[in-house]
Write an enzyme that holds these catalytic residues in place. Structure first.
Site, PDB file in Angstrom:
ATOM      1  N   TYR A  84      42.680  41.120  40.559  1.00 41.08           N
ATOM      2  CA  TYR A  84      41.329  40.980  40.433  1.00 41.08           C
ATOM      3  C   TYR A  84      40.732  40.519  41.735  1.00 41.08           C
ATOM      4  CZ  TYR A  84      42.583  36.193  38.325  1.00 41.08           C
ATOM      5  OH  TYR A  84      42.949  35.033  38.143  1.00 41.08           O
ATOM      6  N   GLU A  85      39.289  40.490  41.455  1.00 39.15           N
ATOM      7  CA  GLU A  85      38.355  40.246  42.719  1.00 39.15           C
ATOM      8  C   GLU A  85      38.737  41.065  43.927  1.00 39.15           C
ATOM      9  OE1 GLU A  85      36.325  37.900  40.412  1.00 39.15           O
ATOM     10  OE2 GLU A  85      35.918  38.422  42.667  1.00 39.15           O
ATOM     11  N   GLY A  86      38.889  42.284  43.481  1.00 38.88           N
ATOM     12  CA  GLY A  86      39.217  43.321  44.712  1.00 38.88           C
ATOM     13  C   GLY A  86      40.748  43.241  44.774  1.00 38.88           C
TER      14      GLY A  86
END
Lengths: 591, 591
Positions: free
Chosen positions: A439-441
């Protein structure tokens, strides 16, 4: 049970990541050493005594949805309120909204400890902090006036609503829509998935930041706007009004972070009445992505802290078990009966690897926070520090979260059969850790960001200048003439040469527009950079002449790292430089 | 959904692992190619159509204990009975007991497919097969007569009872005790933990093989005896008699393999009446460990198959998702809209790495099975083949199970956020895979076995002879002059030199009695050996001139492996040779 390593954290902040210089006549000179120690000690106490004991119940019970309401695990509501009452939510927030305006370095250190206590729990404030920052930077005075103080205090929590089923890494294709109303508000319609702490019972209100598209917006990422959409509308006097037209439709059944509700959120379907969820624009129309990036960069480092946190907690647990569990006789064991498994060379190898990755990840993430603080507070070279933070962010996020997975997996291995039994608790660390590289890229996207956007900063002077600084550490090891370092100076020198070569190769390919080749090696390159930083920062720690009596241990761990882990850098450089050629033909194997 | 890769399995058996030569005038000349194809096709069909569809329910429901009875997941009882009715349990068993006496190569190929379908399910027959072999080799004629046919048919299943809470890797300290009775039977008392499929409802009887200690037994591993202890006593006419004095006390709550009941077994507490569980000696008193090793070597390769199986299933799933999921625009993408993520270089890198580790692990495990078959069936050099099997077993077990964990973790990463959601199914592969590096001797213990017991075989001539054979593969690549191989010949040559150097270094240290130094590098050495074998076997596959039309793909995957994964061997050799020196001082960091 986890015990916050306050002394090691303080050491890393001060002597490795640059806090000591920043305090001593630098931009953090307002910050007393005593204050730093006091904050870290109290954060450590809270993480150790309050959060960690509730981690298991959170994992077992998970967050539970019924009738659109999410119930947090037993004890978590009070835990959250006590945590917020301690003022932890506003550590870095602006003083005008009740924050303490302390440096990010302190906040990431505290975040590490909250996450070691329970990653699922710490996710709640992590999201709120990101929302506070986005609102503070991009929100109108009126919006800030109305919402920020209650978010800074932690009375209200915040969320990020980006993802839709077909729009994850690529936000340009999102479909949630916003309609203008004559009173200046908007109505929001659509579905968002994977919304962390999107609904829960621990706070009075939840402030959703939602990306949506206006009817006349351009296609792609240039047509996205950011809206503030509260769960309960807020009256002029600050009291809570009607329920807004949004709700949690379902919770995901996940591998880990069970205590953290991962929500599918529905906006504007009329379930709570109303015709569309009422929202307020943050920043300008169609400039929402830029606003969201403010949150996301912050969040990327915060996710990196999750990696560090899992490394630390898993390592502590494995060391404790390895000291207690006896089995077989290690070479040279002279005790009676079986030896503790910590005497077996293969177990020592695993534990030292875990320790090295923990310390390395910690140093990298703290150095990133240092750069952020310098960019905000230094009186000169702010652009340099902004770039340094930008360069370090993808490494901090990816290297630390990969380390979290690897270290948690090694932790299970150290526990043998017991590691596979859920009650032992070692397996939870792996289950929780596994989301952080995603997550978050995803870490693959971080690597692309590092190679294509960060290496070229200031015409590559930023990265080259950084490598020059790192070389000075290797030279300092050499001139220290300390036997304990063993071959560290040579190993660092060789790994730095690998980093330099790989960097030049990538920059040449980018300059020639050969991006597919550069991207093929992006992930090995990021790991190469992270390993070099690990070696250099451990060396810097080993060189720091401190009175805490751990100097020899730090030098010894640095040597282990240099002579065992850094040998990988040559292989990684080779993959960057020579790996891509084989991709095209081999691609057919995947048909 | 998993689809058994029958064609690839047949290719690897025949053209990489040596089955073709063994059939063509070798010791497997009785075996027709048609029979091989038919068996693999039907095993593949059963795994694909019968087992795989029931894997998820097994994971969700798990095995459930109530009133001492274990209920298997919905549908598993019939699944097991259908599987046994297909004759699969007796593939390699002796014909006199109803087995088909087929080569182990076919059985490991089938095991791979059962485990890809559901590792939790396949564990049941895996344990039974081990028990059959131990009983067949060491049991008295009377015991074999009474039990073997029903175990070979699968009507009755078998277990291994080794572990006790304080005795895992070190069996010398186990406490379960056995008492002699005048009628020649024994009574067994004690507690055993982690007993796979120790109790269940899928078969009429369960035949436990139990390690216990006689009252007058010497201390340590030389005082352990092996007993056959059936759940139900068996009358002279073969019908089932009274319940024996043993029962399942509890089930473990595990990270994965939920459908497989992991039991704590209590022997002789009188719960079902009786005074001690009635047991019969297998082999001689105090020689139980040797008998158990018959099962364990077999089981180690079988656990290696679990690693291969997870690799294959996780890779299939990730490739399918990567073709379907669209996100962003990959470099060079000319389609409209977003590209499938399989077009992104970083995703290609992950998928090719998964594919390479799958094929490499498969080839290594099949080659190990080939050596076992040759040792049993060849008319000459049987000792050579026994040693080859002994050398390959720890590598097959450890390299393949480590690959299982790594590939399953990459599989989650390819799925992005969906990978963390349990319903997707990618996370289960990681949860299931994680036990395999631990049980049947941790991978650390396998590495110790490889270095201290297997390298010295025949005065190191076995390992040196093997390396010479592998060099011939590298030379064949060179003289093939096929462009598609790229730098494969050079890479193989260099990695083989690394293996040779590391081997010599370890043998020297062992000869000098410096075992702690040798053991420090045992795990990196095992991985080095596994990577070299992966490269060489993929090359051998690429060189095989077959009519299946996949030749170019095999060469391309080999090149990817050689130019991307083999660069690690230099780092691993370096760790073996230079890593240990830093251990002693760094050990203090763990205090």
């Amino acid at each position: 049970m986890y015990k916050a390593p306050v002394q090691e954290i303080a050491f890393t902040l001060k002597h490795v990541a640059g806090m000591a210089e920043a305090i001593d006549g630098g931009p953090l000179s307002d910050l007393g050493e005593d204050l730093v120690e006091a904050i870290l000690a109290e954060a450590g106490r809270f993480a150790t005594e309050e959060i960690a004991p509730l981690a298991d119940v959170g994992d077992r019970q998970g967050a539970r949805l019924s009738n659109g309401e999410v119930k947090t695990p037993d004890g978590w509501r009070d835990l959250y309120r006590n945590w917020a009452a301690g003022g932890w939510n506003g550590l870095t927030a602006a003083e005008e909204f009740g924050g303490q305006a302390l440096p990010h370095m302190l906040n990431v250190a505290a975040l590490e400890m909250w996450n070691s206590g329970s990653m699922a729990f710490a996710l709640c404030p992590t999201l709120t902090m990101g929302a506070i920052e986005a609102l503070n930077v991009h929100g109108s005075a009126a919006l800030k006036e109305k919402y920020l103080a209650r978010m800074v205090s932690g009375e209200w929590t915040g969320t990020m609503n980006l993802t839709e089923p077909h729009a994850g890494s690529d936000l340009g294709v999102l479909k949630a829509r916003a309609e203008r109303r004559e009173d200046g508000t908007y109505r929001i319609f659509g579905q968002k998935i994977f919304i962390t702490w999107g609904e829960h019972d621990a706070a009075e209100n939840i402030i959703h930041l939602v990306l949506a598209r206006l009817p006349d917006a351009p296609d792609g990422t240039r047509g996205i706007s950011l809206f503030l959409v509260p769960k309960f509308l807020v009256n002029e006097d600050g009291s809570l009004g009607a329920r807004n037209d949004l709700h949690c439709h379902s919770l995901e059944h996940k591998l880990g972070i069970h205590g953290s509700p991962t929500c599918t959120m529905i906006y504007g379907d009329g379930k709570f009445g109303g015709k569309g969820a009422v929202g307020w624009l943050i920043g300008e129309e169609n400039k929402g992505l830029a606003c969201m990036f403010t949150m996301m960069n912050n969040a990327r480092l915060a996710v990196g802290m999750q990696g560090v946190a899992i490394c630390e907690a898993a390592t502590q647990k494995a060391i404790a078990y390895a000291k207690e569990r006896t089995q077989g006789k290690a070479p040279g064991w002279r005790g009676s009966g079986m030896s503790p498994i910590i005497e077996h060379p293969d177990v020592i190898r695993m534990l030292l690897t875990m320790k090295a990755l923990t310390q390395g990840s910690r140093a990298i993430t703290y150095a990133c926070a240092h750069a952020i603080d310098m960019a905000h507070r230094a009186t000169e070279r702010q652009e340099h520090w902004r770039e340094r933070a930008a360069l370090l962010t993808p490494i901090a996020k990816s290297f630390a979260t990969d380390a979290g997975v690897d270290v948690a997996s090694l932790g299970i291995q150290v526990h043998g059969g017991m590691g596979f039994i859920e009650e032992t608790g070692a397996a939870r660390y792996l289950r929780d850790a596994r989301i952080a590289p995603i997550y978050e890229g995803t870490n693959g996207i971080q690597a692309i960001d590092l190679v294509t956007r960060k290496l070229p900063l200031s015409d590559s002077k930023q990265v080259r200048g950084f490598i020059t600084e790192l070389k000075a550490i290797a030279e300092a090891v050499r001139s220290s003439n300390l036997d304990g370092f063993g071959a560290t100076a040579d190993r660092l020198g060789s790994s730095l040469a690998d980093l330099e070569d790989a960097t030049s190769w990538l920059l040449e390919r980018l300059a020639e527009g050969r991006s597919a080749e550069a991207l093929s090696g992006a992930t090995p390159y990021l790991r190469l950079f992270g390993l070099v930083l690990t070696g250099c920062y451990l060396a810097k720690g080993g060189l720091a002449n401190t009175a805490d009596g751990l100097g020899e241990g730090r030098i010894a761990l640095c040597r282990f790292t240099a002579e065992n882990l850094l040998s990988e850098t040559a292989a990684l450089k080779d993959r960057v430089v020579h790996g891509a050629e084989s991709f095209a033909a081999a691609r057919a194997v995947l048909a």
